[in-house]
Write an enzyme that holds these catalytic residues in place. Structure first.
Site, PDB file in Angstrom:
ATOM      1  N   ASP A   1       0.890  -1.154  -0.134  1.00  0.00           N
ATOM      2  CA  ASP A   1      -0.134   0.102  -0.088  1.00  0.00           C
ATOM      3  C   ASP A   1       0.824   1.030  -0.052  1.00  0.00           C
ATOM      4  O   ASP A   1       1.575   1.511   1.094  1.00  0.00           O
ATOM      5  CB  ASP A   1      -0.940  -0.033   1.182  1.00  0.00           C
ATOM      6  CG  ASP A   1      -1.960   1.217   1.215  1.00  0.00           C
ATOM      7  OD1 ASP A   1      -1.773   2.269   0.698  1.00  0.00           O
ATOM      8  OD2 ASP A   1      -2.915   1.040   2.131  1.00  0.00           O
TER       9      ASP A   1
ATOM     10  N   TYR B   1      -7.450  14.316  -9.660  1.00  0.00           N
ATOM     11  CA  TYR B   1      -6.427  13.651 -10.291  1.00  0.00           C
ATOM     12  C   TYR B   1      -5.361  14.687 -10.855  1.00  0.00           C
ATOM     13  O   TYR B   1      -4.164  14.581 -10.829  1.00  0.00           O
ATOM     14  CB  TYR B   1      -6.888  12.888 -11.772  1.00  0.00           C
ATOM     15  CG  TYR B   1      -5.887  12.198 -12.452  1.00  0.00           C
ATOM     16  CD1 TYR B   1      -5.453  10.978 -12.054  1.00  0.00           C
ATOM     17  CD2 TYR B   1      -5.711  12.673 -13.663  1.00  0.00           C
ATOM     18  CE1 TYR B   1      -4.486  10.315 -12.643  1.00  0.00           C
ATOM     19  CE2 TYR B   1      -4.833  11.960 -14.452  1.00  0.00           C
ATOM     20  CZ  TYR B   1      -4.099  10.630 -14.120  1.00  0.00           C
ATOM     21  OH  TYR B   1      -3.327  10.111 -15.036  1.00  0.00           O
TER      22      TYR B   1
END
Length: 247
Positions: free
Chosen positions: A58, A150
Site C-alpha cells: 500500500d 487527479y
C-alpha cells in the site's frame, strides 16, 4: 549486453498495465525487478521469471515502503531505479466530488510518490547514483474538466520531481517525470466510470491519430532508467501522440 545490466528496479503498481509492461521490458534489458501493488501481482511475477519478485504494498503507508525497500535490498541489492507508477483516476463533477475521494487521490497519487522517493533515496545513495521516474500525466500540464483531484495530484508530482532533482543531484540521483496521454491500460479501458468509445475517439484527435500502447511508455522509462539519460534530471518527458502540441 542489456541496457539495464546490474540495475535493481522497484516498480509500484506493477501487477498489471503500464507497471507490468515496464517490468517485463526492464527484465529483458538485464535488470532485476521488484513489482509492488495493492492488487495480487504473484502471477505477473511468476510469468516474468526469477529476476522478478512481487511484494504486496500500500503506497500510502510508510511502514509498507520501509518493508519493500528492505526486502528488495535483501533479495537483489540496493535499488538503482524507482518507478512511482501506482495511481488512480476518477471522473466526477466538482460539485459531486467527496472529501473521501479527493483524499484517496491525494494519498495514492501524491503522498505515495513522496514516500517512495524519500524512503528509496538512501538505498540509491549507497550505490552513488540512481534514477527515479515519477509517472505524472498530461493532466499535470493543463486542466481537464471532471478531473479536479487527479489533476491536482499530477501537478504535484511534477513539482515534487523538480525539487527532488535539485535536492538529490549531489548524490548522483536523477529524478524525472513522465507525462503520458491516453494509454491502453486497464485503468483507462476497464474503468466503469469511463466511456471506452469516447476514449477511442479521443485517440483519433491527437496528431498521431491513435491511443498509445503501454510498451511505448515503457521504452521511454527504459531510456530514463538507463545510463543513456545520464544528464537528464528535473525534466518532464511528454508521451501523448501530440495531444499537447496545440497548447
Amino acid at each position: 549486453m542489456g541496457r539495464l545490466d546490474g540495475k535493481v528496479a522497484l516498480i509500484t503498481g506493477g501487477a498489471r498495465g503500464m507497471g507490468a509492461s515496464h517490468a517485463e521490458l526492464f527484465i529483458k534489458e538485464g535488470a532485476k525487478v521488484v513489482i509492488t501493488d495493492i492488487l495480487d501481482g504473484s502471477e505477473t511475477a511468476k510469468r516474468l521469471g526469477d529476476h522478478c519478485k512481487y511484494i504486496q504494498h500500500d503506497v500510502t503507508k510508510r511502514e509498507d515502503w520501509e518493508k519493500v525497500v528492505k526486502e528488495t535490498e535483501e533479495t537483489f541489492g540496493p535499488i538503482s531505479v524507482l518507478i512511482n507508477n501506482a495511481g488512480i483516476a476518477r471522473f466526477a463533477p466538482w460539485e459531486s466530488r467527496t472529501d473521501e475521494d479527493y483524499d484517496q487521490h491525494y494519498r495514492i497519487n501524491q503522498l505515495g510518490v513522496y514516500l517512495g522517493m524519500q524512503i528509496t533515496a538512501p538505498s540509491m545513495i549507497k550505490t552513488g547514483k540512481g534514477s527515479m521516474i515519477n509517472i505524472s500525466s498530461i493532466a499535470g500540464l493543463f486542466g481537464s474538466a471532471g478531473l479536479m483531484a487527479y489533476t491536482a495530484t499530477k501537478f504535484a508530482v511534477r513539482g515534487m520531481t523538480k525539487v527532488a532533482a535539485l535536492d538529490w543531484g549531489q548524490y548522483g540521483i536523477r529524478v524525472n517525470s513522465i507525462h503520458p496521454g491516453v494509454i491502453r491500460t486497464p485503468m483507462t479501458m476497464e474503468n466503469p466510470n469511463v466511456d471506452v468509445s469516447l476514449v477511442e475517439q479521443m485517440g483519433e484527435t491527437v496528431a498521431l491519430g491513435r491511443i498509445a500502447d503501454p510498451i511505448e511508455v515503457s521504452n521511454l522509462a527504459l531510456f530514463l532508467a538507463s545510463d543513456e539519460s545520464s544528464y537528464s534530471t528535473g525534466a518532464e518527458f511528454v508521451i501523448d501522440g501530440g495531444q499537447t502540441a496545440k497548447y
